[in-house]
Structure formats: structure tokens, C-alpha cells
Design a protein around this motif. Structure first.
Motif, PDB file in Angstrom:
ATOM      1  N   MET A   1      -2.836 -40.086  25.727  1.00 12.07           N
ATOM      2  CA  MET A   1      -1.609 -39.402  26.097  1.00 12.07           C
ATOM      3  C   MET A   1      -1.234 -39.847  27.510  1.00 12.07           C
ATOM      4  SD  MET A   1      -0.657 -35.329  25.869  1.00 12.07           S
ATOM      5  CE  MET A   1      -2.211 -34.911  25.234  1.00 12.07           C
ATOM      6  N   SER A   7       3.495 -31.911  25.534  1.00 11.71           N
ATOM      7  CA  SER A   7       2.762 -31.248  24.457  1.00 11.71           C
ATOM      8  C   SER A   7       3.471 -29.971  24.040  1.00 11.71           C
ATOM      9  CB  SER A   7       1.346 -30.915  24.920  1.00 11.71           C
ATOM     10  OG  SER A   7       0.627 -32.088  25.160  1.00 11.71           O
ATOM     11  N   ASP A  39       4.009 -34.537  21.663  1.00  7.72           N
ATOM     12  CA  ASP A  39       2.732 -34.310  20.983  1.00  7.72           C
ATOM     13  C   ASP A  39       2.788 -32.882  20.447  1.00  7.72           C
ATOM     14  OD1 ASP A  39      -0.023 -34.627  20.226  1.00  7.72           O
ATOM     15  OD2 ASP A  39      -0.547 -33.437  21.988  1.00  7.72           O
TER      16      ASP A  39
END
Length: 80
Positions: A1, A7, A39
Motif C-alpha cells: 500500500m 483505506s 483499499d
């Protein structure tokens, strides 16, 4: 990442066809997983676990929530 990754966590605890909340959550989720910088993790708890059941036969006029979960699961993470 990498540093540009954002996220997101979604918790779905309503059954697939009792109201619009699961449908709207998965609609947002399907759009998030299309973005490279996103994500997404989805947790199905309580009645929300029913959203991931295969072979659903939704009422006429309803989207198949299981297909939406499968799409997200192919690109994000779905846990029960």
C-alpha cells in the motif's frame, strides 16, 4: 500500500432485502474498488451475513446483492 492509498471499511449488518442500506453500501463499495487508490474491506455481521449467500433469488425488481458482494470480493476484501 503506497502513500496515496486510502483505506475504507464498511460494516453491513442488515439483511439483503429488508431495506436499502445494504444495496446502497454495496453500490458505493462497487465504485470504490474500481479506483486504484482505494483499499476496501467489507465486514458482514449479523443479518448482513445473508448478503453473501450464493444462489439468491431476489424479489422482482431488486438487485442481486450476492452478485454485488462477489464483485467487491474479487477486488477488495469481504469477511464474515
Amino acid at each position: 500500500m503506497d502513500a496515496n492509498t486510502k483505506s475504507y471499511v464498511m460494516i453491513v449488518n442488515d439483511g439483503p432485502y429488508g431495506n436499502e442500506r445494504p444495496y446502497n453500501a454495496f453500490r458505493v463499495g462497487m465504485n470504490l474498488v474500481k479506483r486504484e487508490e482505494a483499499d476496501l474491506k467489507v465486514f458482514l455481521i449479523g443479518d448482513g451475513v445473508q448478503c453473501g449467500v450464493k444462489g439468491q433469488n431476489p424479489p422482482k425488481g431488486y438487485y442481486n446483492i450476492a452478485r454485488m458482494v462477489k464483485f467487491i470480493g474479487g477486488r477488495g476484501q469481504v469477511a464474515t
